[in-house]
Every structure is written in structure tokens, then in C-alpha cells.
Design a protein around this motif. Structure first.
Motif, PDB file in Angstrom:
ATOM      1  N   ASN A 124       0.813  -1.226   0.000  1.00  0.00           N
ATOM      2  CA  ASN A 124       0.000   0.000   0.000  1.00  0.00           C
ATOM      3  C   ASN A 124       0.845   1.274   0.000  1.00  0.00           C
ATOM      4  O   ASN A 124       0.327   2.376   0.174  1.00  0.00           O
ATOM      5  CB  ASN A 124      -1.033   0.000   1.133  1.00  0.00           C
ATOM      6  CG  ASN A 124      -0.424  -0.246   2.500  1.00  0.00           C
ATOM      7  OD1 ASN A 124       0.698  -0.765   2.608  1.00  0.00           O
ATOM      8  ND2 ASN A 124      -1.131   0.118   3.546  1.00  0.00           N
ATOM      9  N   PRO A 174       0.481  -5.231   3.312  1.00  0.00           N
ATOM     10  CA  PRO A 174       0.321  -3.800   3.499  1.00  0.00           C
ATOM     11  C   PRO A 174       0.991  -3.342   4.799  1.00  0.00           C
ATOM     12  O   PRO A 174       1.239  -4.167   5.677  1.00  0.00           O
ATOM     13  CB  PRO A 174      -1.203  -3.622   3.582  1.00  0.00           C
ATOM     14  CG  PRO A 174      -1.716  -4.935   4.035  1.00  0.00           C
ATOM     15  CD  PRO A 174      -0.724  -5.994   3.642  1.00  0.00           C
ATOM     16  N   SER A 210      -4.676   1.970  -3.907  1.00  0.00           N
ATOM     17  CA  SER A 210      -6.142   1.889  -3.985  1.00  0.00           C
ATOM     18  C   SER A 210      -6.605   1.977  -5.436  1.00  0.00           C
ATOM     19  O   SER A 210      -7.476   1.211  -5.878  1.00  0.00           O
ATOM     20  CB  SER A 210      -6.775   3.012  -3.159  1.00  0.00           C
ATOM     21  OG  SER A 210      -6.343   2.937  -1.816  1.00  0.00           O
ATOM     22  N   PHE A 256      -8.032   3.672   1.338  1.00  0.00           N
ATOM     23  CA  PHE A 256      -7.618   2.278   1.155  1.00  0.00           C
ATOM     24  C   PHE A 256      -8.589   1.322   1.852  1.00  0.00           C
ATOM     25  O   PHE A 256      -9.051   0.335   1.273  1.00  0.00           O
ATOM     26  CB  PHE A 256      -6.180   2.112   1.682  1.00  0.00           C
ATOM     27  CG  PHE A 256      -5.729   0.683   1.841  1.00  0.00           C
ATOM     28  CD1 PHE A 256      -5.694  -0.173   0.753  1.00  0.00           C
ATOM     29  CD2 PHE A 256      -5.334   0.201   3.087  1.00  0.00           C
ATOM     30  CE1 PHE A 256      -5.267  -1.505   0.897  1.00  0.00           C
ATOM     31  CE2 PHE A 256      -4.912  -1.114   3.234  1.00  0.00           C
ATOM     32  CZ  PHE A 256      -4.875  -1.967   2.143  1.00  0.00           C
TER      33      PHE A 256
END
Length: 433
Positions: free
Chosen positions: A198, A234, A214, A243
Motif C-alpha cells: 500500500n 500492506p 487503492s 484504502f
């Protein structure tokens, strides 16, 4: 021309599994190798190594020693992966029969390595982010896809930045193409890989469209034939609301989240250089559970980090009580070369570390038994991908429980409803509905 035989042993994480698949694809396409499970018949023996903890490093030298004794006379032995990156030419000194050493960021050079005596390439900032590897997958039902290489974090216990270099994101168009190819060849599930997935999009090698993780998830979910998207790992620091909301609301994203805690104490987290507090982690976990009640949350925990007191360890236990993780990967702190924490003076005695780990694992087993009991009678949609002993077929529920039914290979690659009638800690057993 007869194909040569390749035997490959992979230690460590899913990124290593994917690196091994890339190595296999390169050797099949360029050098006419095919895989074998029999090490003694192989022309080329590779061990793809892990260096996150001490054990796999010791394992490397015992394994290559065994390979040397049992291999065919003219077979070559190569050492790849993270331990190759950090030990480099020392591997030749300790195991002179090794033919080449190839670091974790140098996978695309495998074809050159096998043809060059005593080849070594361990440049941790070699850039393979734009390299289009050939197609090979260990499973026809799912596809592991790297979305970034390297790591920019400076966690004081972790050797990975020293073996995989700085973080670079792989261009989105390459990722999308790979996912499309997987779908066209029958894989309904893709599994995205990166040290901090992420954090995707922070840095590319060249000019590329701006995109965060995202946005990438949304783009991939639009591909026909892709029904399930999973990812690891993540970083809790980058779990912003955007997210978490896309994770919860996109129907193709599997509802299981790996949230590496490492420690539940804010002071210890600061000394680990994790970048978040106990409160932030709990806030993100609670938001995740409220947005997505069916989510299963897994985590990594290190007990007995240098200087960890009994009270600080109790903070970790407090997080376990509050979050009630469905899965915990827990370890005693292991000092790694090149890391800051290995220099800390206040290492915790082994007996205290062992007691803490046992206490944590015992308590988690109790929580797990309570979670598992609630699964009795539940119906899960299971994507079947694995034959097991005694007529079992297994797969994962949408929220990542391992589920097994009686059946045969015609179930493989299908998503079917299963009612759980015998839930166990490691596997939920059930019957097709």
C-alpha cells in the motif's frame, strides 16, 4: 534437443516463490530447462534463499552440502535470493562447490549466471522493475504478481532493505497485462506482492502515470475473469481511509487483511522504527472490522525485541485481546547482520523470550478455538485449488479460511458453496451445498 532438468528449492516468503517462478520461466524460455522434483537427476540445482531470520541462513549451507553429495557429476549448484544478496562471495568461501551466486534483485540475469564460471551478481539496486519476465505459474488457479521491488522502510530489526534494495513500483500497465494473461489462461485469483504493497506508486524508475495502491486495486478489479484479488503485505502506517473503504466495498477484493503489528507497545514500535503507535494500529483494525464485519485479520509479531520489558510485552497481549487476530505469525527476536537492533546492548535473555512466545501462542490458540467454533454451520464460497490426502479437495474462503471437502479434481478451479460441519484450528471441514 533434449531438455535439461532443473531442481529448485524455495525458502521464505511469497516474493521468493514468485522470484522462483520468474527464474523457471527464464530458464524454460532461453535455455530449454524443464522442472524436476528429483534433485539427483537435475542438471541444475538452485536454492532460493531467505535471510529474514537466522534459521534459513544455517539451512542454506546444510542444504547445499547435501546437494553436493547427492547430485549428478556435472550438475551445477546456484544460490539465489536474499542470503545470496547479503553473503555474496562468502558463499563461495564456505561452499566452494557452488557455481554461481545471484542476489534477490538480479533474477533476470539467471541465463548469464548458468553459463559463466563463478558468476556473482548481488547489486541490491539493480532495476528489474521494467523487465518483462516470461510466463510460469506454480498453480494454474492463481497468479502471484509483483507490484513493487525493494523496501524504503528502515525497521531496525529487518535485513530486507539490505538484500532487496530501495523500493521501486512496477509500472501499472505491466501489472495489468500480467493479470489479463493470468485470467485468459484460467486463473480466477491474483495475489499482489510487495514489501509494503500500500506504498505503491511512490517511486517508478521512469515517468509513469500517477497511481496509488487503492487506484491499482480498482483498475485490476475491472479485468474480466479476475474474480478474487489478494495482496500482502500492506503496512499499517499507510492504511488511510480511502484504502480501507475500497478494500471493504470492492466485491472482488478478498476480505482478509495482513496487518503486521510486530509489537503492541508504542515505545518498542518507535525503537523498531515502525512509524505508527499502538493507538493508530488499534484504530485502523477497529475501523476495518466496522467497515467489513466478515474480515479476517492476520499479523506478524516479534517478542523479546531488545529492551522489551514485561509491561511492554503485555501491551502486545492487549492488542491481541482487542483485535482477536484470525492468524498470527509469531517469532522470537533474531539479531540480523547489517541491522541497527543487532547493535542494541539490551538483548532479552533466551529463556524470557521463549516464555513470552509460548504465552502468546497459547493465548492465541484459545482465541482461535473460539473463532473457529463460530464457523460451525456457516456457508462459505470456496475457490478450490488443491488436492489433499484421502480424497480431500481444499481451497480458501473469501475471507481466507482454509476449507476442505471430500471430492476430486473436477472441483479444482471452481468456486462453490460449502457448509462447515467440522471446524478445526487449521482447516474448516465441510460439505458442498
Amino acid at each position: 534437443m533434449m531438455a535439461k532438468k532443473l531442481f529448485i528449492q524455495t525458502l521464505g516468503c511469497a516474493m521468493n516463490v514468485r522470484d522462483s517462478e520468474h527464474i523457471i520461466a527464464e530458464l524454460k524460455d532461453k535455455d530449454n530447462y524443464e522442472l524436476t522434483n528429483e534433485m539427483s537427476e537435475a542438471d541444475l540445482i538452485l536454492i532460493n534463499t531467505c535471510s529474514v531470520r537466522e534459521k534459513p541462513v544455517h539451512k542454506l549451507f546444510s542444504e547445499v552440502g547435501a546437494f553436493e553429495k547427492a547430485k549428478k557429476n556435472d550438475a551445477k549448484i546456484g544460490v539465489c535470493g536474499c542470503t545470496a544478496s547479503h553473503l555474496g562471495s562468502e558463499i563461495f568461501k564456505r561452499a566452494p562447490y557452488v557455481d554461481f551466486v545471484l542476489g534477490a534483485r538480479n533474477v533476470s540475469k539467471i541465463s548469464t549466471a548458468i553459463k559463466t564460471p563463478k558468476f556473482i551478481s548481488t547489486d541490491i539496486n539493480y532495476d528489474e522493475s521494467d523487465y518483462a519476465f516470461g510466463e510460469f505459474r506454480g498453480s494454474p488457479y492463481k497468479s502471484h504478481i509483483n507490484i513493487s521491488i525493494g523496501c524504503d522502510k528502515k525497521c531496525t530489526y529487518c535485513i530486507v532493505p539490505h538484500t532487496r534494495g530501495d523500493e521501486i513500483s512496477i509500472p501499472a500497465n505491466l501489472i495489468v497485462k500480467e493479470a489479463q494473461r493470468a485470467a485468459q489462461s484460467g486463473a480466477s485469483e491474483i495475489f499482489l506482492l510487495g514489501q509494503n504493497v500500500n506504498n505503491y506508486g511512490k517511486r517508478f524508475s521512469n515517468a509513469h502515470e500517477k497511481m496509488d495502491f487503492s487506484d491499482l486495486l480498482v483498475r485490476l478489479s475491472e479485468i474480466d475473469g479476475i474474480e478474487r484479488i489478494r495482496f500482502t503485505s500492506p503496512h499499517p502506517l499507510h492504511m488511510d481511509d480511502k484504502f480501507l473503504e475500497i478494500f471493504a466495498n470492492n466485491p472482488k477484493i478478498c476480505k482478509s487483511m495482513h496487518m503486521p503489528l510486530q509489537s503492541g507497545n508504542t515505545k518498542v514500535l518507535r525503537e523498531m522504527k515502525r512509524g505508527y503507535t499502538k493507538e493508530w494500529f488499534l484504530d485502523r483494525a477497529q475501523k476495518l472490522r466496522s467497515l467489513c464485519p466478515d474480515v479476517s485479520i492476520s499479523t506478524d509479531i516479534i517478542v523479546a525485541f531488545p529492551g522489551e520489558s514485561d509491561e511492554e510485552f503485555e501491551d502486545t497481549m492487549d492488542v491481541i485481546e482487542k483485535v482477536r487476530f484470525e492468524q498470527i505469525f509469531s517469532f522470537k527476536y533474531s539479531p540480523r547482520p547489517l541491522t541497527k537492533a543487532a547493535e542494541f546492548a539490551n538483548q532479552v535473555p533466551e529463556n524470557i523470550a521463549s516464555t513470552r512466545l509460548t504465552h502468546l501462542q497459547n493465548r492465541h490458540n484459545e482465541i482461535l478455538d473460539e473463532i473457529v467454533a463460530t464457523q460451525n454451520g456457516k456457508i462459505h464460497e470456496v475457490y478450490f485449488e488443491e488436492l489433499r490426502a484421502n480424497g480431500g479437495v481444499a481451497g480458501r474462503s473469501f475471507n481466507n479460511f482454509l476449507v476442505q471437502v471430500q471430492g476430486s479434481e473436477e472441483l479444482l478451479g471452481k468456486t462453490l458453496k460449502v457448509r462447515i460441519d467440522n471446524p478445526k484450528r487449521m482447516v474448516l471441514y465441510g460439505k458442498l451445498v
